[in-house]
Design an enzyme around this catalytic site. Sequence first.
Site, PDB file in Angstrom:
ATOM      1  CG  HIS A   1      13.212 -10.818  10.940  1.00  0.00           C
ATOM      2  ND1 HIS A   1      12.035 -11.484  11.184  1.00  0.00           N
ATOM      3  CD2 HIS A   1      13.541 -10.084  10.868  1.00  0.00           C
ATOM      4  CE1 HIS A   1      11.480 -10.290  10.207  1.00  0.00           C
ATOM      5  NE2 HIS A   1      12.634 -10.077   9.507  1.00  0.00           N
TER       6      HIS A   1
ATOM      7  CG  ASP B   1      10.796  -9.237   5.912  1.00  0.00           C
ATOM      8  OD1 ASP B   1      12.124  -9.435   7.093  1.00  0.00           O
ATOM      9  OD2 ASP B   1      10.609  -8.463   5.663  1.00  0.00           O
TER      10      ASP B   1
ATOM     11  CD  GLU C   1      14.045  -7.187  11.572  1.00  0.00           C
ATOM     12  OE1 GLU C   1      14.153  -6.353  10.637  1.00  0.00           O
ATOM     13  OE2 GLU C   1      12.507  -7.813  11.715  1.00  0.00           O
ATOM     14  CD  GLU C   2       9.775  -7.364   9.729  1.00  0.00           C
ATOM     15  OE1 GLU C   2       9.030  -6.119   9.286  1.00  0.00           O
ATOM     16  OE2 GLU C   2       9.608  -8.377   9.219  1.00  0.00           O
TER      17      GLU C   2
ATOM     18  CG  HIS D   1       6.275  -6.147   5.788  1.00  0.00           C
ATOM     19  ND1 HIS D   1       6.878  -5.180   6.841  1.00  0.00           N
ATOM     20  CD2 HIS D   1       8.170  -6.779   5.912  1.00  0.00           C
ATOM     21  CE1 HIS D   1       7.844  -4.945   6.955  1.00  0.00           C
ATOM     22  NE2 HIS D   1       8.401  -6.451   6.210  1.00  0.00           N
TER      23      HIS D   1
END
Length: 355
Positions: free
Chosen positions: A62, A175, A207-208, A317
């Site tokens: 992603h 990420d 995606e998140e 995150h």
Amino acid sequence: MKELLRTLTDIPGPCGFEHDVIRYLYQRLKDQADEIEVNGLGDLIVTKHGAFDGPVLAVSAHSDEVGFIIKKIEESGLLRFEKLGGHDDRILLAQRVIVTSENGRHPGVIGTISAHMQRFDNAQMVRNFRELYIDVGAADRDEVLAMGIRPGDYVTWDSPLKDAGNHRVYGHAFDDRCGCAILANAFETVDFSKVHGTLVGIFSTQEEVGLRGAHAAATQLKPDVALAVDTTAVSDTPEAMMDKTLALGKGAGIKIMDFSLIASKAVWKFMEKTAQKENIPYQMEIFTGIGTDAGALHMGYSGVPTGVISIPSRYAHSCIEMIDMEDFENSGRLLNAFILNMRSKEEFAFLKPEE
């Protein structure tokens, strides 16, 4: 791959605003591809055919990162915001950010009270993000508008990639720009004259906020087997909930289960066998606190045998995610080896003929 990762993490691209990341990857990979397209949700889909017949392998990484979006400009010139993706309110205070507008990038900071004010406050309280604000140094609302900042502009961490120790790095957006770097590298380094089958790379969006890009891609593709390449949270630090089942520096992660996926046994067994054959350090992962694009891909078409290559990371995150470069490189080696070792879709069947 380190410089590719640095380049990708330097491009702001939170959920819904992945345009510049996708544009960069499109330009980088267009000459490597047999087919390349961007779908309506922004997923970049890159196809490369091997020299021999074999399975269609879809691999997703992603392109979005967690971030924020400007909701309101106060008369004081301070900016209120909403989240794009999952954040922990405990770590937001006093962090440096970048606000990206049509006029460019503007440095700012998420405001906090002075330590001298602590005696007048409840020091145990964690402020909800809706009570917080971003300070871009403006004296009032008019000055913010003159800077070109408007509601709807997006915000990302201001923390470029830096070295830590002998072979670790920290920064933001690992990420999943790590996965994007690994997938892009596969297109650039795999010898497709030796590949049995087809590689379909998906650089997904959003995606998140619910695997949305992967859901869109899953409706248009018909792969025989699928992988996600994404970071995962290690459990090797001293906090009480850590169970020491996954660690930095111990190799690529091969996922068995998370909350979005029970991986195909055939796929993760194939990955394990491939890692052993190629002498790639690996560790097995069962962690129900995370999900990946694989959660959408395995339910696409008529059901797709799916697995995940997990890149171990700390502090996910946040503005200071950390990875071990050896894990990162071994995860890339595992993807390349998977592509080169696959032969037929029957290898990934739920029930094999001999069973």
